[in-house]
Write a protein that holds these residues in place. Sequence first.
Motif, PDB file in Angstrom:
ATOM      1  N   THR A 177       0.505  -1.202  -0.143  1.00 42.05           N
ATOM      2  CA  THR A 177       0.067   0.153  -0.082  1.00 42.05           C
ATOM      3  C   THR A 177       0.780   1.201   0.105  1.00 42.05           C
ATOM      4  O   THR A 177       2.231   1.188   0.282  1.00 42.05           O
ATOM      5  N   PRO A 178       0.379   2.223  -0.509  1.00 43.55           N
ATOM      6  CA  PRO A 178       0.991   3.756  -0.443  1.00 43.55           C
ATOM      7  C   PRO A 178       1.641   3.798   1.147  1.00 43.55           C
ATOM      8  O   PRO A 178       2.783   4.428   1.158  1.00 43.55           O
ATOM      9  N   GLU A 179       1.078   3.841   2.002  1.00 49.28           N
ATOM     10  CA  GLU A 179       1.133   3.919   3.433  1.00 49.28           C
ATOM     11  C   GLU A 179       2.481   3.094   3.732  1.00 49.28           C
ATOM     12  O   GLU A 179       3.567   3.464   4.286  1.00 49.28           O
ATOM     13  N   GLN A 180       2.538   1.882   3.234  1.00 54.04           N
ATOM     14  CA  GLN A 180       3.687   0.942   3.681  1.00 54.04           C
ATOM     15  C   GLN A 180       4.785   1.353   2.872  1.00 54.04           C
ATOM     16  O   GLN A 180       6.032   1.130   3.363  1.00 54.04           O
ATOM     17  N   LEU A 181       4.571   1.847   1.601  1.00 55.23           N
ATOM     18  CA  LEU A 181       5.715   2.340   0.770  1.00 55.23           C
ATOM     19  C   LEU A 181       6.302   3.546   1.545  1.00 55.23           C
ATOM     20  O   LEU A 181       7.690   3.622   1.548  1.00 55.23           O
ATOM     21  N   LYS A 182       5.714   4.569   2.157  1.00 61.86           N
ATOM     22  CA  LYS A 182       6.163   5.656   2.907  1.00 61.86           C
ATOM     23  C   LYS A 182       7.032   5.149   4.099  1.00 61.86           C
ATOM     24  O   LYS A 182       7.961   5.686   4.228  1.00 61.86           O
TER      25      LYS A 182
END
Length: 212
Positions: free
Chosen positions: A29-34
């Motif tokens: 997810t984008p959050e995990q990528l961040k």
Amino acid sequence: MYAALKMSATQKMLLLVCVGVSLAHDLITPEQLKNIEARLKATEETVKELKRENEALRILAKGSSDKLESIEAENKAKKVAFSAGLLASGSQQTGPFNTRQTLVYKKIFANFGNAYDSSTGIFTAPVNGVYFFRFYAHAHPTNQMAVSLHKNNQIQCSVFSLRHESNANGSNGVVLSLDRGDQLFTQLWEKSWVYDDDYSYTSFSGFLLFQL
């Protein structure tokens, strides 16, 4: 036929890679990528900090090593003392000469710091400091005996005996402030004698009292 099969296999492999990337992209997810990017950045900062700490430790270690070497050199410089008799062995009258001659003391009792040179009879101050020197001279009857202690080329003190009826002994000593490189030696006067044998009646000694 074979070339076609080979291309088909390559295309299948590319298709699988694309599918895997697509699946991985869908799973992260984008959050995990961040979070991953933040952790990577934190790791980079930690590595930089460790490098800075290692450099600081290296500088500190070098400074400590240099200071230790300086202390060792200073302690070594404090160990300055020598004592020597005129003759290494046997017995002999020295003199008379037509001009003043530097006495070369060959029998070394001690020479801490190696500041005394037994080939020249000269003591060279290794450090600035206050030093003490003493010398003894011995002569047989009727022989004039005169010896002076020199700092560089200036007489500091002397012993003298003229027309003595028995054996003559003389000694003198002095405390001197010396700069590094100053030279101390004794000279036998012209038309004078000194005697020495295995008992070392004629000798020269000195040592550092304290540094300046």
